[in-house]
Design a protein around this motif. Structure first.
Motif, short mmCIF file in Angstrom:
data_model
loop_
_atom_site.label_atom_id
_atom_site.label_comp_id
_atom_site.label_asym_id
_atom_site.label_seq_id
_atom_site.Cartn_x
_atom_site.Cartn_y
_atom_site.Cartn_z
N ILE A 436 0.86 -1.20 0.00
CA ILE A 436 0.00 0.00 0.00
C ILE A 436 0.89 1.24 0.00
CG2 ILE A 436 -1.89 1.22 1.14
CD1 ILE A 436 -1.17 -2.18 2.50
N VAL A 437 0.82 2.01 -1.06
CA VAL A 437 1.62 3.23 -1.17
C VAL A 437 1.01 4.32 -0.29
CG1 VAL A 437 2.41 5.06 -2.72
CG2 VAL A 437 2.37 2.68 -3.51
N ASP A 438 1.82 4.92 0.57
CA ASP A 438 1.37 6.01 1.43
C ASP A 438 1.73 7.33 0.74
OD1 ASP A 438 1.10 7.99 3.46
OD2 ASP A 438 1.32 6.46 4.99
N ALA A 439 0.73 7.92 0.07
CA ALA A 439 0.99 9.10 -0.76
C ALA A 439 1.49 10.29 0.03
CB ALA A 439 -0.29 9.47 -1.52
N LYS A 440 1.00 10.47 1.26
CA LYS A 440 1.40 11.64 2.05
C LYS A 440 2.88 11.61 2.42
CE LYS A 440 -2.54 13.82 2.37
NZ LYS A 440 -2.73 15.09 1.61
N ALA A 441 3.49 10.43 2.37
CA ALA A 441 4.89 10.32 2.76
C ALA A 441 5.85 10.40 1.58
CB ALA A 441 5.12 9.00 3.50
N THR A 442 5.34 10.42 0.36
CA THR A 442 6.20 10.42 -0.82
C THR A 442 7.06 11.68 -0.88
OG1 THR A 442 4.61 9.09 -2.08
CG2 THR A 442 6.22 10.35 -3.35
N ILE A 443 8.35 11.47 -1.19
CA ILE A 443 9.30 12.58 -1.35
C ILE A 443 9.93 12.45 -2.74
CG2 ILE A 443 11.43 13.64 -0.51
CD1 ILE A 443 10.80 12.38 2.24
N ALA A 444 10.01 13.54 -3.48
CA ALA A 444 10.66 13.52 -4.79
C ALA A 444 11.41 14.82 -4.99
CB ALA A 444 9.63 13.34 -5.90
N ASN A 445 12.67 14.71 -5.42
CA ASN A 445 13.51 15.90 -5.60
C ASN A 445 14.74 15.54 -6.42
OD1 ASN A 445 14.36 18.58 -5.26
ND2 ASN A 445 15.62 18.01 -3.49
N ASP A 446 14.99 16.29 -7.50
CA ASP A 446 16.22 16.15 -8.30
C ASP A 446 16.50 14.71 -8.70
OD1 ASP A 446 16.68 18.88 -8.17
OD2 ASP A 446 17.84 18.73 -6.32
N GLY A 447 15.52 14.04 -9.25
CA GLY A 447 15.74 12.69 -9.75
C GLY A 447 15.81 11.63 -8.68
N ARG A 448 15.34 11.96 -7.50
CA ARG A 448 15.34 11.01 -6.40
C ARG A 448 13.93 10.94 -5.83
NH1 ARG A 448 17.22 12.28 -0.92
NH2 ARG A 448 17.54 10.37 0.29
#
Length: 484
Positions: A436-448
């Motif tokens: 189950i993907v927890d959307a509120k915890a997703t982090i994305a920045n500079d190709g990471r």
């Protein structure tokens, strides 16, 4: 708030509640008489309560941003009940929404006849053959497999749990103790149904399913045909034997045709993650592995991220509930650190899940490292996927993609999605998706990108095992709508 507004809310609730009450017998008859498995946006609704049905419809409004009323679903079920459908999996929620959006002036019956054309009038063809299943071992996974198999017995033409094989316990009332462990579970709650014991026949009767309890010192020392069991799939959930030589012992017992291991297999045994590489299952395969709970949780998410954004490399950190092989209090253990008290400590340990992903998803070979931390909770774990991706994207873009995948892709049974700031691990007890993907915890920045994936390491994994067993038995269901 005015009295009119208060009454309006209450009237709306009672209307939906009444519709849900009327849905229950229709759902049951379609399942038992036609072998039709119904769901609402991927959530099975068989044997659900009125409140459970209403919550399934609420889920659609929260995740899909579309209104779906139980009143609409009831009308779909009423029409379906008159079509004499053959065995199938039918998502009545998606069909109800699709009718509103693209019926083009057709009546609901005309629309459903067109959508379900392949199984309309095929009810007489639904009386297929059942396939015998034996559970070798009756621990945490074994008992959850039993619950799922009993629940899915339907009209009797699916996988049929015929026996469990265990070593004789020290208690004089061994059979009652086995039944009690199936009846009550501290994590997953009480068994949904009735359980009784037949001491004379050494059987547990659960919801009308007679389950023979067989005591045996080894996998090659049972004649299953003596109990009317033939061509059986043995699901070995002991974890004692993991290679072909050990698991092959099962095949020496009369009445056994195939073996499925609920742990990572060693050597040349195929490790199957359902939804990812189950197409590799061949009719000639006699021994298969369902890999591990963590591998099942992370591989589907890794696949879809790699397909859409490309994964250069990454690290998987598993925060895992403690398991039965750890000690309750500090004591000797052959494994590093696992001898320390599980309920009192976070314990760093190894995981082979990162490397095991490549057995089901070869394109990930050499790209992942992994580690694990056992924590003082009895069930539900989390995998943190720290990935470097080729195609940059924002957290919102990644989340929207994963939301769509969870609702409308071929991996909708494997990947779930939640978008709430309040959820914690216990909210996912009993979840049947692999992860189950927890959307509120997703982090994305500079190709990471860093993704947090919850999973019920007991129930979600057991559901994946049953999916593999169905394929091994040749039990397949056409699904409607095919894609949406």
């Amino acid at each position: 708030m005015s009295n009119e507004s208060i009454q309006s809310h209450f009237n709306d609730w009672t209307e939906r509640e009444s519709a849900a009450e009327d849905m229950i017998p229709l759902i049951g008859r379609l399942y038992r008489e036609n072998n039709v498995v119904t769901s609402v946006y991927g959530r099975a609704i068989i044997n659900q309560s009125v409140i459970g049905l209403l919550k399934s419809h609420r889920f659609v409004r929260q995740i899909e941003n579309k209104e779906l009323s139980a009143v609409d679903s009831l009308e779909v079920l009423k029409v379906m009940s008159g079509l004499n459908l053959g065995h199938a999996r039918v998502d009545i929620g998606k069909l109800a929404v699709a009718f509103k959006e693209r019926a083009g002036g057709a009546s609901l019956e005309e629309f459903l006849r067109a959508e379900l054309a392949d199984v309309v009038g095929k009810g007489s063809d639904s009386a297929g053959q059942s396939h015998d299943v034996v559970l070798y071992g009756f621990g945490r996974i074994g008992r959850l497999l039993a619950r799922i198999l009993i629940e899915k017995a339907g009209g009797g033409t699916n996988l049929r749990l015929k026996a469990i094989v265990v070593r004789k316990g020290g208690a004089s009332n061994d059979l009652e103790k086995r039944a009690s462990l199936l009846r009550r579970d501290s994590v997953h709650g009480p068994f949904e149904g009735t359980i009784s014991v037949d001491n004379d026949k050494n059987q547990i009767i659960a919801n009308g399913n007679c389950i023979q309890v067989i005591y045996s010192p080894g996998p090659d020392q049972v004649d299953y045909t003596e109990y009317g069991i033939n061509d059986a799939i043995v699901i070995d959930n002991t974890g004692i034997w993991r290679d072909e030589d050990g698991l092959g012992l099962h095949l020496k017992s009369k009445g056994v045709s195939k073996v499925l291991l609920t742990a990572p297999g060693k050597g040349d045994i195929k490790n199957i993650v359902y939804g990812i590489n189950n197409s590799a299952i061949e009719s000639s395969d006699t021994i298969l592995s369902a890999a591990s709970c963590t591998t099942n949780a992370i591989t589907p998410v890794l696949k879809v991220i790699n397909d859409e954004f490309g994964i250069k490399n990454g690290h998987v950190e598993t925060v895992h509930a403690y398991t039965n092989d750890q000690n309750l209090i500090d004591n000797y253990h052959k494994g590093s650190r696992r001898g320390r008290s599980a309920p009192l400590n976070m314990v760093i340990t190894e995981t082979g899940a990162a490397k095991a992903v490549s057995k089901a998803l070869p394109e990930m070979a050499g790209k992942l490292t992994g580690n694990a931390i056992r924590v003082p909770t009895p069930n539900v774990s989390m995998a943190i996927l720290n990935l470097n991706i080729e195609k940059e994207a924002t957290a919102d873009q990644i989340n929207e993609y994963l939301r769509e995948v969870s609702l409308h892709s071929d991996l909708a049974k494997q990947i779930d999605y939640v978008n709430s700031e309040e959820v914690v691990s216990s909210d996912f007890v009993g979840n049947r998706r692999a992860g189950i993907v927890d959307a509120k915890a997703t982090i994305a920045n500079d190709g990471r990108v860093i993704l947090y994936v919850w999973y019920d390491n007991e129930f979600g994994y057991s559901a994946q095992v049953v999916r593999i067993a169905n394929q091994m038995a040749g039990i397949t269901y056409p699904s409607f709508p095919a894609r949406s």
